[in-house]
Motif scaffolding. Structure first.
Motif, PDB file in Angstrom:
ATOM      1  N   ARG A  74       0.960  -1.197   0.013  1.00 46.64           N
ATOM      2  CA  ARG A  74       0.182   0.126   0.154  1.00 46.64           C
ATOM      3  C   ARG A  74       0.974   1.159   0.009  1.00 46.64           C
ATOM      4  N   GLY A  75       1.823   1.447   0.712  1.00 48.81           N
ATOM      5  CA  GLY A  75       2.650   2.575   0.844  1.00 48.81           C
ATOM      6  C   GLY A  75       3.595   2.724  -0.290  1.00 48.81           C
ATOM      7  N   GLU A  76       3.931   2.023  -1.041  1.00 47.35           N
ATOM      8  CA  GLU A  76       5.077   2.258  -2.074  1.00 47.35           C
ATOM      9  C   GLU A  76       4.310   2.687  -3.364  1.00 47.35           C
ATOM     10  N   GLU A  77       5.067   2.894  -4.510  1.00 50.05           N
ATOM     11  CA  GLU A  77       4.919   3.717  -5.565  1.00 50.05           C
ATOM     12  C   GLU A  77       4.809   2.886  -6.918  1.00 50.05           C
ATOM     13  N   VAL A  78       4.312   3.330  -7.805  1.00 45.14           N
ATOM     14  CA  VAL A  78       4.279   2.791  -9.220  1.00 45.14           C
ATOM     15  C   VAL A  78       4.280   3.845 -10.080  1.00 45.14           C
ATOM     16  N   GLN A  79       4.743   3.657 -11.379  1.00 43.63           N
ATOM     17  CA  GLN A  79       4.907   4.510 -12.406  1.00 43.63           C
ATOM     18  C   GLN A  79       3.459   4.612 -13.139  1.00 43.63           C
ATOM     19  N   LEU A  80       3.007   5.838 -13.101  1.00 41.21           N
ATOM     20  CA  LEU A  80       1.862   6.448 -13.567  1.00 41.21           C
ATOM     21  C   LEU A  80       1.494   6.105 -15.102  1.00 41.21           C
ATOM     22  N   LEU A  81       2.590   6.466 -15.950  1.00 41.00           N
ATOM     23  CA  LEU A  81       2.291   6.511 -17.393  1.00 41.00           C
ATOM     24  C   LEU A  81       2.073   5.147 -17.941  1.00 41.00           C
ATOM     25  N   PRO A  82       2.801   3.939 -17.602  1.00 41.50           N
ATOM     26  CA  PRO A  82       2.567   2.688 -18.347  1.00 41.50           C
ATOM     27  C   PRO A  82       1.238   2.122 -17.445  1.00 41.50           C
ATOM     28  N   HIS A  83       0.975   2.469 -16.192  1.00 40.55           N
ATOM     29  CA  HIS A  83      -0.233   1.994 -15.436  1.00 40.55           C
ATOM     30  C   HIS A  83      -1.549   2.577 -16.096  1.00 40.55           C
ATOM     31  N   LEU A  84      -1.453   3.918 -16.583  1.00 45.16           N
ATOM     32  CA  LEU A  84      -2.674   4.255 -17.271  1.00 45.16           C
ATOM     33  C   LEU A  84      -2.637   3.859 -18.902  1.00 45.16           C
ATOM     34  N   GLU A  85      -1.568   3.627 -19.262  1.00 47.75           N
ATOM     35  CA  GLU A  85      -1.646   3.434 -20.947  1.00 47.75           C
ATOM     36  C   GLU A  85      -2.034   1.880 -21.009  1.00 47.75           C
ATOM     37  N   GLU A  86      -1.916   0.902 -20.059  1.00 44.23           N
ATOM     38  CA  GLU A  86      -2.338  -0.188 -19.995  1.00 44.23           C
ATOM     39  C   GLU A  86      -3.789  -0.243 -19.628  1.00 44.23           C
ATOM     40  N   LEU A  87      -4.223   0.336 -18.817  1.00 44.17           N
ATOM     41  CA  LEU A  87      -5.823   0.914 -18.551  1.00 44.17           C
ATOM     42  C   LEU A  87      -6.671   1.272 -19.824  1.00 44.17           C
ATOM     43  N   SER A  88      -5.902   2.222 -20.382  1.00 41.86           N
ATOM     44  CA  SER A  88      -6.595   2.704 -21.626  1.00 41.86           C
ATOM     45  C   SER A  88      -6.766   1.580 -22.892  1.00 41.86           C
ATOM     46  N   GLU A  89      -5.803   0.720 -22.805  1.00 44.14           N
ATOM     47  CA  GLU A  89      -5.719  -0.379 -23.795  1.00 44.14           C
ATOM     48  C   GLU A  89      -6.949  -1.265 -23.211  1.00 44.14           C
ATOM     49  N   VAL A  90      -7.201  -1.344 -22.074  1.00 44.93           N
ATOM     50  CA  VAL A  90      -8.096  -2.450 -21.873  1.00 44.93           C
ATOM     51  C   VAL A  90      -9.718  -1.860 -21.998  1.00 44.93           C
ATOM     52  N   LEU A  91      -9.531  -0.514 -21.688  1.00 42.64           N
ATOM     53  CA  LEU A  91     -11.119   0.230 -21.928  1.00 42.64           C
ATOM     54  C   LEU A  91     -11.228   0.207 -23.354  1.00 42.64           C
ATOM     55  N   SER A  92     -10.124   0.678 -23.890  1.00 41.95           N
ATOM     56  CA  SER A  92     -10.556   0.724 -25.756  1.00 41.95           C
ATOM     57  C   SER A  92     -11.043  -0.620 -26.273  1.00 41.95           C
ATOM     58  N   GLN A  93     -10.577  -1.653 -25.864  1.00 44.12           N
ATOM     59  CA  GLN A  93     -10.943  -2.970 -26.215  1.00 44.12           C
ATOM     60  C   GLN A  93     -12.284  -3.237 -25.715  1.00 44.12           C
ATOM     61  N   SER A  94     -12.605  -3.234 -24.384  1.00 43.54           N
ATOM     62  CA  SER A  94     -13.702  -3.603 -23.828  1.00 43.54           C
ATOM     63  C   SER A  94     -14.890  -2.744 -24.086  1.00 43.54           C
ATOM     64  N   LEU A  95     -14.661  -1.439 -24.372  1.00 44.70           N
ATOM     65  CA  LEU A  95     -15.836  -0.427 -24.818  1.00 44.70           C
ATOM     66  C   LEU A  95     -15.990  -0.341 -26.053  1.00 44.70           C
ATOM     67  N   ASP A  96     -15.213  -0.542 -26.841  1.00 42.40           N
ATOM     68  CA  ASP A  96     -14.896  -0.372 -28.480  1.00 42.40           C
ATOM     69  C   ASP A  96     -14.870   1.103 -28.728  1.00 42.40           C
ATOM     70  N   ILE A  97     -13.968   1.775 -27.835  1.00 45.35           N
ATOM     71  CA  ILE A  97     -13.924   3.485 -28.048  1.00 45.35           C
ATOM     72  C   ILE A  97     -12.355   3.364 -28.078  1.00 45.35           C
ATOM     73  N   ASP A  98     -11.998   4.922 -28.371  1.00 43.59           N
ATOM     74  CA  ASP A  98     -10.564   5.180 -28.310  1.00 43.59           C
ATOM     75  C   ASP A  98     -10.312   6.123 -27.067  1.00 43.59           C
ATOM     76  N   VAL A  99      -9.203   5.687 -26.231  1.00 39.65           N
ATOM     77  CA  VAL A  99      -8.927   6.227 -25.115  1.00 39.65           C
ATOM     78  C   VAL A  99      -7.368   6.606 -25.237  1.00 39.65           C
ATOM     79  N   PHE A 100      -7.102   7.684 -25.102  1.00 33.49           N
ATOM     80  CA  PHE A 100      -5.639   8.380 -25.075  1.00 33.49           C
ATOM     81  C   PHE A 100      -5.136   8.711 -23.794  1.00 33.49           C
ATOM     82  N   VAL A 101      -3.899   8.774 -23.553  1.00 34.01           N
ATOM     83  CA  VAL A 101      -3.546   9.260 -22.263  1.00 34.01           C
ATOM     84  C   VAL A 101      -2.298  10.136 -22.616  1.00 34.01           C
TER      85      VAL A 101
END
Length: 206
Positions: A74-101
């Protein structure tokens, strides 16, 4: 001479394991409650399809949160850009939309990264449900960190915009209720801008 067998004591769960079990249990209970809530509002096949997609995206976002917590704590850190880019790919595929970060790679606390996954998933799903974009839905996510150490995340779409008089803090919609509660739980601030397309700003102290 026969060897004496030594009975091993059962392993005692670590505090971190107990915390993870408790967190996962709460998340599953939350998902079950949201699915029951949405099932009572379904009146068409299209609404049923969107409800299932919403449930799948909530499950995916929460799974990402637990995976992050399980890997680094819980108290540690992650790199935000790859985290959000991976999320955008999942949302783009599941919702059939384009998501950009758009943003620079910065470290953020793991719980903040997980919270953003939940919030952005809900806002993207709302864009599909209510945006009525011509030619397909496009969602943009941009972020930066202020000098005061506030993570500022803007999420906007190309839809028809929010209705006049819309109050983001006074809504009965399940998606916006989840967004509001998630932001408040992390001592953040949520605002909305009216105009072409729906535009939201999330501010979270990091």
């Amino acid at each position: 001479m026969a060897k004496m067998q030594v009975m091993e004591e059962p392993a005692v769960p670590r505090d971190r394991d107990r915390e993870a079990d408790h967190r996962i249990g709460n998340s599953l209970a939350f998902l079950a409650a949201t699915m029951r809530f949405e099932s009572r509002r379904i009146s068409s096949v299209e609404e049923a399809r969107l409800a299932l997609e919403s449930a799948a995206n909530r499950l995916s976002a929460i799974a990402r949160l637990h995976r992050i917590m399980g890997q680094i704590g819980r108290g540690e850190e992650v790199q935000l850009l790859p985290h959000l880019e991976e999320l955008s790919e999942v949302l783009s595929q599941s919702l059939d939309i384009d998501v950009f970060v758009n943003g620079v790679d910065i470290p953020v606390p793991a719980d903040i990264a997980g919270a953003l996954a939940v919030v952005i998933s809900e806002l993207a799903t709302n864009s599909v449900k209510h945006g009525h974009a011509d030619g397909g839905t496009v969602v943009g996510v941009t972020y930066r960190v202020s000098k005061a150490g506030i993570l500022i995340v803007d999420v906007g779409d190309n839809g028809h915009g929010l209705p006049d008089g819309f109050d983001i803090h006074d809504t009965t919609g399940l998606g916006m209720t989840i967004v509001n509660s998630t932001v408040q739980r992390h001592r953040g601030k949520l605002t909305v801008e009216h105009g072409h397309g729906a535009s939201y700003r999330i501010e979270l102290p990091i």
